[in-house]
Design an enzyme around this catalytic site. Structure first.
Site, PDB file in Angstrom:
ATOM      1  CB  SER A 298      -6.823  -4.794   2.798  1.00  0.00           C
ATOM      2  OG  SER A 298      -7.093  -3.476   2.458  1.00  0.00           O
TER       3      SER A 298
ATOM      4  NE  ARG B 222      -0.220   1.676  -5.282  1.00  0.00           N
ATOM      5  CZ  ARG B 222      -0.550   0.503  -4.797  1.00  0.00           C
ATOM      6  NH1 ARG B 222      -1.786   0.287  -4.379  1.00  0.00           N
ATOM      7  NH2 ARG B 222       0.317  -0.475  -4.712  1.00  0.00           N
TER       8      ARG B 222
ATOM      9  CG  ASP C 299      -4.994  -0.617   9.517  1.00  0.00           C
ATOM     10  OD1 ASP C 299      -5.095   0.406   8.822  1.00  0.00           O
ATOM     11  OD2 ASP C 299      -5.383  -1.744   9.148  1.00  0.00           O
TER      12      ASP C 299
ATOM     13  CG  HIS D  50      -4.066  -1.266   5.671  1.00  0.00           C
ATOM     14  ND1 HIS D  50      -5.079  -1.916   6.343  1.00  0.00           N
ATOM     15  CD2 HIS D  50      -4.233  -1.552   4.353  1.00  0.00           C
ATOM     16  CE1 HIS D  50      -5.841  -2.556   5.458  1.00  0.00           C
ATOM     17  NE2 HIS D  50      -5.352  -2.346   4.257  1.00  0.00           N
ATOM     18  CG  ASP D  51       1.268  -1.818   3.030  1.00  0.00           C
ATOM     19  OD1 ASP D  51       0.159  -2.201   2.620  1.00  0.00           O
ATOM     20  OD2 ASP D  51       2.089  -1.198   2.339  1.00  0.00           O
TER      21      ASP D  51
END
Ligand SMILES: NC(=O)c1ccc[n+]([C@@H]2O[C@H](COP(=O)([O-])OP(=O)(O)OC[C@H]3O[C@@H](n4cnc5c(N)ncnc54)[C@H](OP(=O)(O)O)[C@@H]3O)[C@@H](O)[C@H]2O)c1
Length: 740
Positions: A151, A220, A307, A336-337
């Protein structure tokens, strides 16, 4: 504008590991967009720099991460893994502009003495990398074998390659782009607008005591949606309701927003997302494709097929243009994580890229339409529970009840794969049915107590499962060897068992060395005061730089119960019997009445404070004369106590007439390195005199808490409370670290 003290500074400081080091760069850092900045860098290091200064590996963290790479990328570390401190000198620093020890918007502006907040100068990814370059120069590094990160960490990794191609030998950029796309800029900007829209933002000049928490939480929440994928959310939450007017998905996002607010800073978020938007490796270097074609370093570019933030075609483009690159594709539904989730797979890829012999572990997980008990998933944890007594049986019950909520709200899938008592072990990789564990354990063949060497094969089976954790809720001796083996095999340990912590100093040190060497966790909050956060409070005082002078407390539930019942005229023999039946005592109440249990707990705390002290060195006075505690069975003990009942009641009576109370206390005097415990006569206005029943308290007198000590107080014994504390340790192990 002057502002109130920042209450969250302490929360952020508590997030910084005690092993963190700090370095003030010798010269102000010239910034790419103008001006210069005096910079302090917070960093962690693992392994040793070799004599030639050529074995350094730089790890770069993501947006809200910290220098604690061994916490958020645990599986990347270890012998034979991507990062091997036996061979590498691994350095990870908190990035420029962040809020975990390195200079950033939450640091003090030297001109005003106030936090910079919105006035922090604009920084870029290139500036972050130049600060890291200065750090490793100061550390004596002459070559960087590898730079790796995901990232925003991946963007820094690429910048390292382009900025210092003669210093760096190889790079592994993961889940990132070579320049921030319009899509990614749009996502960042929407998040920043959420912060700006919070009236508490006040144009960036917010009061640290009243920050734009709602805006940061909303930012967030938006980000969290981009960190996962639609199938992963569908699978986990679907349209399930958490309450009448609350979808489970909403509840999950709100929780994630709140978590970040508790540990991060709004201006930092703005500064770092802006820096990400400036990311473009070709800026000032020439035409984009030509610039990429010009970097000849070996590179492993890692892409995640689901992602949606940095799309696979962006990494494919990097791999196509960099002449020395190859592409590794991770198949995952986690979006993505996944670079923080499929860490075993990632570690194998990086180790192989580095030419290391790879022991193949679990491959990446293919998209699974439905989860079954046997499939592995995000945040999956495999537990082997040793001990089914008061704490163990409660723990299994609480796990059965809480499992779904933990999975739903916190991303953690707990699977109990083994349960053992002193006679049998039940082990099932697919997961033990928690509604029937007792019946299944009784039906298992007798194996004897779980101990080395006989139980090694079961530990090995545990270690092959996702995120293995050994939970020790026995009072068995000999556990340090077992824990050491668990660490070596890659398992973490959670324990309420005091014995490994209060045995000989050398044994404890060997255990902690093994934990560090294998980069594992060992959580034992419940060993002192059951579910009371005693050790956690002490650690947070220490890591925020407070000086602890004295610790005083009453931590034996049994003795607390005994003396308060004595005060009410109840005979000690009867009270001891009750305490045992209620599950308050150690297996043998003599360990409580002799003061041994209190001495052990005091030693555990003294050692946390860095004192070298053995249990035998504690000046320990028993509650009753030693002669009243003869060896023998329980009946013999109760008989003996009965012979002392008259004297004990007379003493209680005398104290009551004198307007005083008796309590069993321990004291640690840090300067003298002394630990003592014993019964004490106290005035009625002493804090301890007001304790009722099994209530415990620990008071810390420190440099900052000098006039009024910091006190942790509450019920300090009981199977249900202790099991809850063990569950909290487990939660901290799985959820309590921020990585992205
Ligand atoms: N109870 C509390 O309030 C409290 C509070 C804080 C800390 N603790 C600590 O937590 C631990 C457990 O306490 P407890 O009250 O649950 O004790 P407990 O009721 O005596 O239970 C101990 C359990 O450990 C099992 N066991 C012993 N050796 C074993 C081995 N080698 N392998 C597997 N299992 C083994 C025993 O098996 P059998 O059933 O076959 O005997 C029993 O099930 C102790 O260390 C205690 O000091 C307890």
């Amino acid at each position: 504008m002057s502002s109130s003290p920042d209450p969250q500074a302490a929360a952020r400081a508590a997030f910084i590991a005690p092993e963190t080091r700090f370095l003030d760069l010798p010269r102000p850092l010239p910034l790419e967009q103008g001006g210069e900045l005096p910079v302090r860098v917070a960093y962690r290091e693992w392994g040793k720099l070799d004599d030639r200064g050529e074995n350094c590996v730089v790890v770069c963290h993501a947006l809200t991460g910290s220098a604690d790479a061994d916490r958020w990328w645990t599986g990347m570390f270890g012998p034979g893994r991507a990062l091997d401190p036996d061979q590498d000198y691994v350095v990870c620093s908190n990035i420029l502009g962040s809020c975990y020890g390195t200079t950033g918007p939450a640091s003090l502006d030297p001109r005003s003495g106030q936090p910079w907040r919105g006035d922090f100068p604009a920084i870029t990814v290139r500036d972050m990398v130049r600060a890291q370059r200065e750090l490793v120069r100061q550390l004596g590094v002459k070559k960087v074998r590898l730079v790796v990160g995901g990232s925003l960490g991946g963007m820094q990794t690429l910048e390292w390659g382009f900025s210092f191609p003669d210093l760096v030998e190889a790079i592994v950029p993961i889940a990132c782009s070579a320049r921030h796309s319009a899509w990614a800029i749009g996502i960042s900007e929407a998040q920043r607008q959420a912060i700006y829209a919070d009236p508490r933002w006040r144009g960036g000049a917010y009061d640290p005591a009243d920050p734009p928490a709602a805006g940061l939480a909303a930012a967030r929440m938006m980000a969290m949606v981009t960190y996962r994928s639609m199938p992963s959310f569908e699978q986990r939450f679907g349209r399930r309701a958490q309450a009448a007017d609350l979808f489970a998905m909403e509840s999950y996002l709100r929780y994630q927003g709140k978590q970040l607010v508790d540990r991060f800073d709004a201006a930092t978020y703005v500064a770092l997302t802006r820096a990400m938007d400036t990311h473009d490796v070709s800026r000032g270097r020439g035409e984009y494709e030509e610039v990429l074609r010009g970097l000849r370093l070996p590179a492993l570019v890692v892409s995640i097929d689901s992602d949606t933030l940095y799309l696979p075609q962006e990494q494919e483009e990097i791999a196509r243009l960099l002449p020395g690159a190859r592409l590794a594709r991770l198949a995952s539904i986690d979006g993505h994580d996944a670079f923080l989730i499929d860490v075993d797979w990632l570690s194998d890829q990086v180790a192989e890229f580095r030419g290391r012999a790879v022991q193949r572990r679990a491959g990446p997980r293919a998209p699974a339409p439905e989860r079954t008990a046997a499939t592995s998933g995000p945040g999956e944890v495999s537990l082997l529970v040793l001990g089914t007594g008061k704490v163990g049986s409660e723990l299994l019950g609480q796990l059965a009840r809480q499992r779904q909520a933990l999975e739903r709200d916190y991303d953690v899938r707990l699977r109990v794969v083994g349960v053992a008592d002193s006679r049998r072990t039940l082990f099932d990789e697919a997961g033990v049915d928690l509604a029937r564990w007792r019946e299944l354990l009784d039906a298992a063949p007798p194996t004897g107590p779980f101990a080395l060497p006989a139980s090694r094969p079961l530990l090995e089976r545990l270690a092959r499962l996702p995120r293995p954790v050994l939970v020790d809720v026995t009072a068995a001796a000999g556990m340090p060897a077992l824990y050491g083996e668990a660490f070596a095999l890659g398992a973490d340990v959670i324990s309420s068992n005091k014995l490994p912590l209060c045995g000989p100093t050398a044994e404890r040190e060997a255990l902690f060395l093994a934990r560090r060497r294998h980069h594992r966790s060992y959580q034992y909050e419940t060993s002192v005061g059951a579910s009371l956060p005693v050790i956690d409070t002490l650690r947070s005082l220490l890591r925020t730089g407070d000086q602890v002078a004295q610790v005083e407390g009453s931590v034996s539930g049994t003795l607390g119960f005994a003396v308060s019942e004595l005060q009410r005229g109840r005979p000690l023999s009867l009270v001891t019997r009750w305490a045992r039946e209620l599950g308050y005592t150690e297996a043998d109440p003599r360990d409580d009445l002799s003061g041994l249990d209190a001495a052990r707990k005091a030693v555990i705390l003294a050692r946390e404070l860095g004192l070298t002290v053995e249990v035998e060195q504690v000046a320990c006075r028993p509650l009753v004369p030693a002669a009243v505690l003869p060896p023998g069975d329980m009946q013999e003990l109760y008989e003996s106590l009965r012979s002392h009942d008259g004297a004990a009641l007379a003493e209680a009576e005398r104290l009551s007439r004198a307007g005083r109370a008796m309590r069993y206390l321990f004291h640690i005097d840090v300067a003298r390195g002394e630990v003592r415990c014993g019964p004490e006569e106290l005035p009625l206005d002493h804090r301890a005199a007001g304790l009722h029943g099994v209530e415990a308290y620990v008071a810390f007198t420190t440099e900052r808490h000098a006039a009024v000590p910091l006190v942790v107080q509450g019920a300090g014994v009981g199977g249900a409370l202790t099991a809850g504390g063990v569950l909290e340790d487990l939660f901290q192990l799985c959820v309590g670290t921020g990585a992205r």
